[in-house]
Design a protein around this motif. Structure first.
Motif, PDB file in Angstrom:
ATOM      1  N   VAL A 187      -1.575 -35.248 -18.405  1.00  0.00           N
ATOM      2  CA  VAL A 187      -0.574 -34.550 -19.214  1.00  0.00           C
ATOM      3  C   VAL A 187       0.671 -34.258 -18.380  1.00  0.00           C
ATOM      4  CG1 VAL A 187      -0.078 -32.381 -20.412  1.00  0.00           C
ATOM      5  CG2 VAL A 187      -2.223 -33.559 -20.832  1.00  0.00           C
ATOM      6  N   VAL A 188       0.454 -33.838 -17.145  1.00  0.00           N
ATOM      7  CA  VAL A 188       1.561 -33.517 -16.249  1.00  0.00           C
ATOM      8  C   VAL A 188       2.334 -34.774 -15.858  1.00  0.00           C
ATOM      9  CG1 VAL A 188       2.121 -32.665 -13.935  1.00  0.00           C
ATOM     10  CG2 VAL A 188       0.491 -31.431 -15.371  1.00  0.00           C
ATOM     11  N   ARG A 189       1.609 -35.891 -15.681  1.00  0.00           N
ATOM     12  CA  ARG A 189       2.262 -37.135 -15.263  1.00  0.00           C
ATOM     13  C   ARG A 189       2.918 -37.876 -16.420  1.00  0.00           C
ATOM     14  NH1 ARG A 189      -2.723 -37.498 -12.657  1.00  0.00           N
ATOM     15  NH2 ARG A 189      -3.411 -38.975 -14.236  1.00  0.00           N
ATOM     16  N   GLY A 190       2.770 -37.377 -17.632  1.00  0.00           N
ATOM     17  CA  GLY A 190       3.326 -38.068 -18.788  1.00  0.00           C
ATOM     18  C   GLY A 190       2.532 -39.284 -19.192  1.00  0.00           C
ATOM     19  N   ALA A 229      -0.633 -38.991 -20.789  1.00  0.00           N
ATOM     20  CA  ALA A 229      -1.714 -38.519 -21.651  1.00  0.00           C
ATOM     21  C   ALA A 229      -1.934 -39.455 -22.834  1.00  0.00           C
ATOM     22  CB  ALA A 229      -1.408 -37.114 -22.158  1.00  0.00           C
ATOM     23  N   THR A 230      -3.205 -39.578 -23.233  1.00  0.00           N
ATOM     24  CA  THR A 230      -3.581 -40.331 -24.429  1.00  0.00           C
ATOM     25  C   THR A 230      -4.209 -39.372 -25.432  1.00  0.00           C
ATOM     26  OG1 THR A 230      -5.837 -40.829 -23.692  1.00  0.00           O
ATOM     27  CG2 THR A 230      -4.073 -42.296 -22.925  1.00  0.00           C
ATOM     28  N   ALA A 231      -4.636 -39.919 -26.561  1.00  0.00           N
ATOM     29  CA  ALA A 231      -5.242 -39.072 -27.593  1.00  0.00           C
ATOM     30  C   ALA A 231      -6.535 -38.429 -27.126  1.00  0.00           C
ATOM     31  CB  ALA A 231      -5.501 -39.906 -28.849  1.00  0.00           C
ATOM     32  N   THR A 232      -7.169 -39.000 -26.105  1.00  0.00           N
ATOM     33  CA  THR A 232      -8.447 -38.460 -25.624  1.00  0.00           C
ATOM     34  C   THR A 232      -8.316 -37.733 -24.276  1.00  0.00           C
ATOM     35  OG1 THR A 232      -8.989 -40.583 -24.573  1.00  0.00           O
ATOM     36  CG2 THR A 232      -9.782 -40.229 -26.832  1.00  0.00           C
ATOM     37  N   SER A 233      -7.089 -37.565 -23.792  1.00  0.00           N
ATOM     38  CA  SER A 233      -6.902 -36.922 -22.488  1.00  0.00           C
ATOM     39  C   SER A 233      -7.332 -35.461 -22.518  1.00  0.00           C
ATOM     40  CB  SER A 233      -5.431 -36.996 -22.065  1.00  0.00           C
ATOM     41  OG  SER A 233      -5.058 -38.317 -21.771  1.00  0.00           O
ATOM     42  N   ASP A 234      -7.886 -35.014 -21.393  1.00  0.00           N
ATOM     43  CA  ASP A 234      -8.215 -33.600 -21.258  1.00  0.00           C
ATOM     44  C   ASP A 234      -7.165 -32.925 -20.380  1.00  0.00           C
ATOM     45  OD1 ASP A 234      -8.795 -34.396 -18.670  1.00  0.00           O
ATOM     46  OD2 ASP A 234     -10.956 -34.337 -18.949  1.00  0.00           O
ATOM     47  N   LEU A 235      -7.308 -31.623 -20.218  1.00  0.00           N
ATOM     48  CA  LEU A 235      -6.424 -30.856 -19.345  1.00  0.00           C
ATOM     49  C   LEU A 235      -7.176 -30.525 -18.063  1.00  0.00           C
ATOM     50  CD1 LEU A 235      -4.821 -28.294 -21.848  1.00  0.00           C
ATOM     51  CD2 LEU A 235      -4.081 -30.621 -21.282  1.00  0.00           C
ATOM     52  N   ASP A 236      -6.590 -30.866 -16.926  1.00  0.00           N
ATOM     53  CA  ASP A 236      -7.153 -30.505 -15.630  1.00  0.00           C
ATOM     54  C   ASP A 236      -6.501 -29.203 -15.183  1.00  0.00           C
ATOM     55  OD1 ASP A 236      -8.759 -32.777 -15.470  1.00  0.00           O
ATOM     56  OD2 ASP A 236      -7.135 -33.962 -14.607  1.00  0.00           O
ATOM     57  N   GLU A 279       0.650 -32.267  -7.555  1.00  0.00           N
ATOM     58  CA  GLU A 279       1.437 -32.563  -8.749  1.00  0.00           C
ATOM     59  C   GLU A 279       1.375 -31.463  -9.800  1.00  0.00           C
ATOM     60  OE1 GLU A 279      -0.375 -36.116 -10.254  1.00  0.00           O
ATOM     61  OE2 GLU A 279      -1.956 -35.021 -11.323  1.00  0.00           O
ATOM     62  N   GLY A 280       0.478 -30.496  -9.616  1.00  0.00           N
ATOM     63  CA  GLY A 280       0.219 -29.510 -10.652  1.00  0.00           C
ATOM     64  C   GLY A 280       1.408 -28.615 -10.971  1.00  0.00           C
ATOM     65  N   ILE A 281       1.507 -28.269 -12.251  1.00  0.00           N
ATOM     66  CA  ILE A 281       2.523 -27.332 -12.728  1.00  0.00           C
ATOM     67  C   ILE A 281       1.951 -25.922 -12.652  1.00  0.00           C
ATOM     68  CG2 ILE A 281       3.848 -26.584 -14.746  1.00  0.00           C
ATOM     69  CD1 ILE A 281       3.903 -29.482 -15.654  1.00  0.00           C
TER      70      ILE A 281
END
Length: 238
Positions: free
Chosen positions: A33-36, A38-45, A99-101
């Motif tokens: 998500v942070v790297r841009g 993300a897909t429909a099945t991506s999770d959040l780290d 890379e984390g926000i």
């Protein structure tokens, strides 16, 4: 069917921290998500730093319409994971931290992020000559297996093994971080896009048509600076 997102990624991460780790010293949102990417099945780290935690742990759960991968550390335990990741040359935790926000920070994250960045910039340890020869031997052996194989089912899995071995060899002999699964390709792309495309094309042709020549050519090219295929004279544990 796409999952229903109650809120966006940043809001979900902030709500999660407020609900489960209200007293933590720091937290980061990382991953695709942070790297841009993300897909429909991506999770959040989500990486959490909390002095109340005696040991590190990882947990998977669903909250606020999102699948979450949560990595919880105190203010010292993360260093063991940094070290382990760097030893295996797959810097998952340093990369997430770097890379984390920032979701929350009580003045600790700048130093931890700098630790992660330094490790990533330094790269993995240099392979010894013995390690290079050992890896060279196993690549050569797998390539001979592929060339001589006439069983399509076996060929597929031999090719899979070669892909892993060759990507590792190219990256580690050039002091680059390696990857697994999708990160195998990403790591090659980060190192050398031209080679990465040649690598992908060689295996793509094989999987589509069964033609092995492109893989054979690719592997021979990789091994050429190290004397080519290696068999005679190899010894392990003698």
């Amino acid at each position: 069917m796409k999952p229903i997102r109650e809120v966006n990624a940043m809001e979900a991460a902030q709500l999660f921290i407020a609900k489960y780790f209200p007293h933590c010293e720091g937290a980061l949102l990382a991953g695709s998500v942070v790297r841009g990417e993300a897909t429909a099945t991506s999770d959040l780290d989500i990486v959490v730093f909390d002095t109340n935690q005696k040991t590190s742990y990882r947990e998977s759960l669903h909250e606020f319409g999102w699948p979450l991968e949560v990595f919880v550390h105190n203010l010292t335990s993360y260093r063991q994971y940094f070290e382990q990741d760097c030893h295996r040359a797959r810097p998952s935790m340093p990369r997430m931290v770097s890379e984390g926000i920032v979701l929350k920070d009580y003045g600790i994250l700048d130093a931890i992020k700098e630790e992660a960045k330094q490790l990533l910039d330094n790269g993995p340890e240099l392979w010894s000559e013995q390690t290079i020869q050992t890896k060279q031997y196993f690549i050569s052996d797998a390539l001979d297996d592929l060339i001589g194989c006439s069983n399509r089912a076996e060929e597929i899995f031999i090719a899979n093994a070669i892909a892993e071995l060759v990507s590792e060899f190219v990256l580690r002999t050039n002091r680059q971080w390696i990857g697994h699964s999708k990160w195998l390709v990403r790591s090659l792309m980060q190192y050398d896009e031209t080679f990465a495309h040649q690598f992908i094309e060689a295996f793509d042709i094989f999987y589509k048509t069964g033609a092995k020549e492109h893989i054979v050519k690719l592997v021979n090219k990789v091994l050429e600076p190290y004397g080519g295929k290696y068999f005679e004279g190899f010894s392990l544990g003698k």
